[in-house]
Motif scaffolding. Sequence first.
Motif, PDB file in Angstrom:
ATOM      1  N   ARG A  41     -13.102 -11.245  -9.881  1.00 36.72           N
ATOM      2  CA  ARG A  41     -13.965  -9.982  -9.869  1.00 36.72           C
ATOM      3  C   ARG A  41     -15.284 -10.354 -10.148  1.00 36.72           C
ATOM      4  O   ARG A  41     -15.522 -11.416 -10.646  1.00 36.72           O
ATOM      5  CB  ARG A  41     -13.691  -9.097 -10.801  1.00 36.72           C
ATOM      6  CG  ARG A  41     -12.228  -8.588 -10.750  1.00 36.72           C
ATOM      7  CD  ARG A  41     -11.691  -7.937 -12.097  1.00 36.72           C
ATOM      8  NE  ARG A  41     -10.222  -7.657 -12.108  1.00 36.72           N
ATOM      9  CZ  ARG A  41      -9.665  -6.283 -11.809  1.00 36.72           C
ATOM     10  NH1 ARG A  41     -10.564  -5.342 -11.639  1.00 36.72           N
ATOM     11  NH2 ARG A  41      -8.318  -6.272 -11.930  1.00 36.72           N
ATOM     12  N   LEU A  93     -19.353   0.238 -16.478  1.00 35.16           N
ATOM     13  CA  LEU A  93     -19.274  -0.954 -15.875  1.00 35.16           C
ATOM     14  C   LEU A  93     -20.122  -2.216 -16.601  1.00 35.16           C
ATOM     15  O   LEU A  93     -19.689  -3.084 -16.786  1.00 35.16           O
ATOM     16  CB  LEU A  93     -19.839  -0.802 -14.588  1.00 35.16           C
ATOM     17  CG  LEU A  93     -19.167  -1.851 -13.318  1.00 35.16           C
ATOM     18  CD1 LEU A  93     -17.780  -1.597 -13.397  1.00 35.16           C
ATOM     19  CD2 LEU A  93     -19.991  -1.695 -12.148  1.00 35.16           C
ATOM     20  N   ALA A 115     -17.850  -5.629  -1.662  1.00 40.79           N
ATOM     21  CA  ALA A 115     -18.166  -5.308  -2.997  1.00 40.79           C
ATOM     22  C   ALA A 115     -19.096  -6.502  -3.669  1.00 40.79           C
ATOM     23  O   ALA A 115     -19.998  -6.166  -4.479  1.00 40.79           O
ATOM     24  CB  ALA A 115     -16.630  -5.492  -3.759  1.00 40.79           C
ATOM     25  N   GLU A 165     -11.324  11.012  -5.625  1.00 42.75           N
ATOM     26  CA  GLU A 165     -11.788   9.546  -6.009  1.00 42.75           C
ATOM     27  C   GLU A 165     -13.234   9.208  -6.009  1.00 42.75           C
ATOM     28  O   GLU A 165     -13.764   8.402  -6.690  1.00 42.75           O
ATOM     29  CB  GLU A 165     -10.994   8.439  -4.775  1.00 42.75           C
ATOM     30  CG  GLU A 165      -9.744   8.334  -4.817  1.00 42.75           C
ATOM     31  CD  GLU A 165      -9.280   7.430  -5.664  1.00 42.75           C
ATOM     32  OE1 GLU A 165     -10.073   6.670  -6.208  1.00 42.75           O
ATOM     33  OE2 GLU A 165      -7.974   7.291  -5.922  1.00 42.75           O
ATOM     34  N   VAL A 179     -19.952   5.227  -5.799  1.00 44.03           N
ATOM     35  CA  VAL A 179     -19.254   5.078  -4.203  1.00 44.03           C
ATOM     36  C   VAL A 179     -18.985   6.359  -3.761  1.00 44.03           C
ATOM     37  O   VAL A 179     -18.117   7.260  -4.343  1.00 44.03           O
ATOM     38  CB  VAL A 179     -17.773   4.414  -4.543  1.00 44.03           C
ATOM     39  CG1 VAL A 179     -17.185   4.212  -3.158  1.00 44.03           C
ATOM     40  CG2 VAL A 179     -17.971   2.970  -5.342  1.00 44.03           C
ATOM     41  N   ARG A 218     -14.080  -0.956  -6.117  1.00 41.69           N
ATOM     42  CA  ARG A 218     -14.200  -0.716  -7.761  1.00 41.69           C
ATOM     43  C   ARG A 218     -13.643  -1.835  -8.422  1.00 41.69           C
ATOM     44  O   ARG A 218     -14.139  -2.192  -9.416  1.00 41.69           O
ATOM     45  CB  ARG A 218     -13.577   0.686  -8.178  1.00 41.69           C
ATOM     46  CG  ARG A 218     -14.558   1.870  -7.382  1.00 41.69           C
ATOM     47  CD  ARG A 218     -14.270   3.161  -8.131  1.00 41.69           C
ATOM     48  NE  ARG A 218     -14.832   4.246  -7.803  1.00 41.69           N
ATOM     49  CZ  ARG A 218     -14.805   5.310  -7.475  1.00 41.69           C
ATOM     50  NH1 ARG A 218     -13.386   5.846  -7.458  1.00 41.69           N
ATOM     51  NH2 ARG A 218     -15.645   6.028  -7.082  1.00 41.69           N
ATOM     52  N   ARG A 266     -23.702   0.875 -12.590  1.00 41.36           N
ATOM     53  CA  ARG A 266     -22.377   1.562 -11.842  1.00 41.36           C
ATOM     54  C   ARG A 266     -22.637   1.911 -10.600  1.00 41.36           C
ATOM     55  O   ARG A 266     -23.216   3.021 -10.545  1.00 41.36           O
ATOM     56  CB  ARG A 266     -21.866   2.354 -12.628  1.00 41.36           C
ATOM     57  CG  ARG A 266     -20.668   3.310 -12.109  1.00 41.36           C
ATOM     58  CD  ARG A 266     -20.159   4.411 -13.231  1.00 41.36           C
ATOM     59  NE  ARG A 266     -19.300   3.720 -14.349  1.00 41.36           N
ATOM     60  CZ  ARG A 266     -18.177   3.401 -14.303  1.00 41.36           C
ATOM     61  NH1 ARG A 266     -17.421   3.472 -13.128  1.00 41.36           N
ATOM     62  NH2 ARG A 266     -17.570   2.659 -15.319  1.00 41.36           N
ATOM     63  N   ILE A 271     -11.748   1.809  -1.390  1.00 35.90           N
ATOM     64  CA  ILE A 271     -12.313   2.025  -2.716  1.00 35.90           C
ATOM     65  C   ILE A 271     -11.921   1.591  -3.909  1.00 35.90           C
ATOM     66  O   ILE A 271     -12.485   0.999  -4.900  1.00 35.90           O
ATOM     67  CB  ILE A 271     -12.522   3.637  -2.887  1.00 35.90           C
ATOM     68  CG1 ILE A 271     -13.225   4.414  -1.755  1.00 35.90           C
ATOM     69  CG2 ILE A 271     -12.828   4.304  -4.152  1.00 35.90           C
ATOM     70  CD1 ILE A 271     -13.402   5.783  -1.702  1.00 35.90           C
ATOM     71  N   ASP A 272     -10.588   1.313  -4.024  1.00 37.63           N
ATOM     72  CA  ASP A 272      -9.858   0.778  -5.230  1.00 37.63           C
ATOM     73  C   ASP A 272     -10.336  -0.868  -5.200  1.00 37.63           C
ATOM     74  O   ASP A 272     -10.520  -1.149  -6.342  1.00 37.63           O
ATOM     75  CB  ASP A 272      -8.344   0.793  -5.215  1.00 37.63           C
ATOM     76  CG  ASP A 272      -7.928   2.098  -5.228  1.00 37.63           C
ATOM     77  OD1 ASP A 272      -8.652   3.061  -5.742  1.00 37.63           O
ATOM     78  OD2 ASP A 272      -6.577   2.506  -4.819  1.00 37.63           O
ATOM     79  N   LEU A 312     -15.778  -4.783  -8.347  1.00 37.77           N
ATOM     80  CA  LEU A 312     -17.127  -4.617  -9.252  1.00 37.77           C
ATOM     81  C   LEU A 312     -17.014  -4.609 -10.830  1.00 37.77           C
ATOM     82  O   LEU A 312     -17.904  -4.893 -11.542  1.00 37.77           O
ATOM     83  CB  LEU A 312     -17.678  -3.277  -8.873  1.00 37.77           C
ATOM     84  CG  LEU A 312     -18.286  -3.304  -7.566  1.00 37.77           C
ATOM     85  CD1 LEU A 312     -18.913  -1.799  -7.284  1.00 37.77           C
ATOM     86  CD2 LEU A 312     -19.533  -4.441  -7.248  1.00 37.77           C
ATOM     87  N   ASP A 313     -15.571  -4.320 -11.295  1.00 37.29           N
ATOM     88  CA  ASP A 313     -15.194  -4.213 -12.604  1.00 37.29           C
ATOM     89  C   ASP A 313     -15.127  -5.661 -13.197  1.00 37.29           C
ATOM     90  O   ASP A 313     -14.098  -6.137 -13.499  1.00 37.29           O
ATOM     91  CB  ASP A 313     -13.935  -3.498 -12.567  1.00 37.29           C
ATOM     92  CG  ASP A 313     -13.649  -3.125 -14.174  1.00 37.29           C
ATOM     93  OD1 ASP A 313     -14.750  -3.386 -15.270  1.00 37.29           O
ATOM     94  OD2 ASP A 313     -12.753  -2.556 -14.283  1.00 37.29           O
TER      95      ASP A 313
END
Lengths: 301, 728
Positions: B157, B307, B80, B183, B167, B132, B164, B128-129, B135-136
């Motif tokens: 983070r 984002l 990420a 997702e 993914v 993300r 954004r 994926i969680d 990246l947040d």
Amino acid sequence: MSDYGHDLLFGAFLTPTAERPHQAVDLAVVADRAGLDLATFQDHPYQPRFHDTWTLLSYAAARTERIHLSGNVLNLPLRPPAVLARSHASLDLLSGGRIELGLGAGGFWDAIEAMGVRRLSPGESVAALEEGIEVIREIWAADKAGPVRVDGQHYRVHGAKRGPAPAHDIRIWVGAYKPRMLRLAGRAADGILPSLAYLPGGADDLAALNEHVDAGAVAAGRDPRAVRRLLNVSGRFAPTGTSFLDGPAEQWAEDLAGLALEHGVSAFILATDDAATIERYAAEVAPATRELVAAERSARS
Amino acid sequence: MNVRFGVLLTPGIEAPEAVVELARTAEALGYDLVMVPDRPYEPGLLDAWTLLSWVAARTERIRLAPGVLELPLRDPAALARAAAGLDLLSAGRLELALGAGSAWDAIEAMGARRLGADQAVAALGEAIDIVRGVLDAGEPRPLRHLGEHYRIPQVQRGPLPAHRIPVWVGGHEPELLRLAGREAGGWVATLAELPPDGFAAAGKLVDEAAREAGREPAEVRRIVVVGPDADPSALRTLAAEERVDTFVISTDDAAVLRRFAADLRDLPAAVPVVVRPASVRAKRRAGIDYDSVPPSLADTAVEPGDLEYARVRSTYLRGGAPGLVLRPRTVAEVVDALAFVRAHPHLPFGVRSGGHGISGRSTNDGGIVLSVAALNSVEVLDRDRRLVRVGPGARWTDVAAALLPYGWALSSGDYGGVGVGGLATAGGVGWLAREHGLTIDHLRAVEMVLADGSVVRASERENAELFWGVRGAGGNFGVVTSFEFQVDEVGDVGFAQLVVGADDPAELLVRWGAAIEASPRDVSGQLIMGRPRPGRPHVAQLMAVVDAREPETIIERLRPLASVGPLYDQNVVLIPYAGVMANAADGYHQGQGEPVSRSGLIEHLTPEVARAAADLLAGGAVHWFQIRTVGGAVSDVPPDATAYAHRSANFSLVVMGSVERRLDAAWAGMAGHVEGLYLNFETGTGPDKVAAAFPPATLARLRELKRRYDPGTLFRDNFTVDPQEETR
């Protein structure tokens, strides 16, 4: 007094700040044009204010033409060695042989552990680094028969294909300070890459560092000259000299030549994010240092 | 919207340059995407991420995606960060495609643990969680993920990517298809790996899973990898009947790329791809017609679920939560943006250049912000006349750096992070003010978009009355899209930072004021004091710029300033004006809360004024007290020449506090000693502040202008002049 007779290299130690995404790239371009030998980048994958060093280094390699690039130093615990080997070989091929591998056993374990990686004791991390270097060298040895098989405590690679071979003999430089790590560097690495600021006794500590490296090399049947002594330094240009690397360029040259002749340091990597300083280091300090060292070496021989 | 086309390279190690060249060819042919397969166990191929980073540096427009990443050999948190960095370096061109792992023997041989098919998909879901989550970066708490496959106690983070990053998920296993539906922002299929008619069945699974998860199926892009011999008519059918919006041609042959480009150019997509998924739309604010954002602005607009919102919500000193940030890149887009604002008359509306201002309102809660940050060019128009054109989104540090090679400078406030637009429409009290006047005194013309959307030029010759109003009250009449300044020849300057004792602040102020007024005009500067702290010596910081090259002159000018009190520290350097202005912080604004400040203009620092100021400081309601020098050339300009009218002042005072009520109570003692205020340092709002900023004759002219150019008060949140109210 030790001088291993290496040609001298001059480099820049750049902060991979992500807040100005192109700053480090632009400085690498400045270093390249100014004629420095090395552009190197810190690697702290747990630090979100920084770029991922490998991504940055790959991007910077594509924007430069002549300069060699390396991590200073890459964090092995957060970078699996087999992938590291292939990515370095790939970039070396793309860049026409301009990539070196600065490698460290991991310094900030709290932050590393927070990323989900098991904390290693100092002894374990030396062992892990040695295994990592073995994996990397085995992957690069594309012509050796049979798949890679490293059955270590920390890294197990069973049957991975070899290759690609890099475009040139990528040097592995280890960030090393303590005896065990220094002896490992003597056995298995192509150089040590400590920072002067982290040596409690300053430059005087270099003699002891060299002894451990030399001992490690000799014990492994290697010539100590096979291990380059690199050093991260910081300094400030000033009209009048006050202390080590704080003064005019001529004084810098004398300071660095002293380290080269006294302690065998043959690569001086200047920590700076200032374009003018990089240009001055390349234009004034590097040639003057080379001249002083060459003169003294020929006088000695 | 048209179907997008990409190329999937085969990055053989034998000819790395040819691979890069093909990516550049694809870009030149108008392809949208270059994908690089990730097979870290395959020694015959270049490492995907390395190559992608390299290609990013050698291309300008084409989007980049690994296709698809072998997740078992990548750490998701590190991935990420790398993705965010590559997105920043490539100016927002990265798309991520992740796979659960395919070649398990080879993956295991590399040292990773083998997973069963369902486990691998579960691990991908966790990854994926994590990706993300990292990246947040706008989320202040660190990410913690204690899952079955990944255990991350606590990771910081960020960095915040440039956009954004979508993914996507690649593969064909039913569990994976369901994950894609639940997702992912896209599903990557490889046509050759599916049975005939397999695509429709797989696509149905994805759609069903999306619906079950409360998503619209169109939120999941469909990206299909096809071979070089794919039949164009079959692709047309897939686009029309199966909603495929991106075809990626797997080839190493530029001729194949040319053929596809010719055959399938402008192939329309079956349904528009939903740019913002339901989870983003759920954070939309009431009263904003998001779906009618003009197409020209839709791509760059930022809303609360985006984002990038973290990057644009707040300003330097003020926290904000706007409902929509519009980011025009051209004058035409500013026109479009104002049309959208006109359709939302009930909402707060801020115009933002650098987002540094403490006054005005360039962020808000639930309203619209029009950010002109992208209009940031600096160009020389006429070298002989030293005429330059500057966009409102440029920052003053950038302007100073651009003028440096010419030996020029434009006095422009004291902080490099300030934007041009907000300052050059209000005044501009800078390091060269006494010698060269206010920033607005250098303004020769502006181009601006008015409330009704018309674009006009204003100067002494065209729309002269509007030009008068722009110079001091510009925010009332439109959005300036470019400024033309005549700048000065300025070489290196002496920049001094002194610390002097201030045990008797009133005495110090009197002496400093007298020293400044007695100084030649080549001296400008400021004085800063904090609130006195018990047990510590009270000090003041004095800063000054001396526009002189000779050290003797600089020392001579500084001597009277340095002797206004006991000198505790001094630092004087000879640097270019651009060096003085190179003081802007990196990164985006993360202001919190609401600043409280009061501004007042002062003619002379008399003992009475100084006494009142010292009392103000001693009261404890003020934590920041700063006086800048004006006068000199600023006072040469007649009061009626510009809407900035308080020309006789020699000093501009700003104080900041924490609690407005307390600050006002403390300020009451000072109010009788100031004559008017400077808008940009005043956080108060309302007609009384407007009346303090503009003397009656000025205000009357401004009302007339407001009636003419903005009778509906579109520009309502930055010291609005009420067009109807009569001058008191």
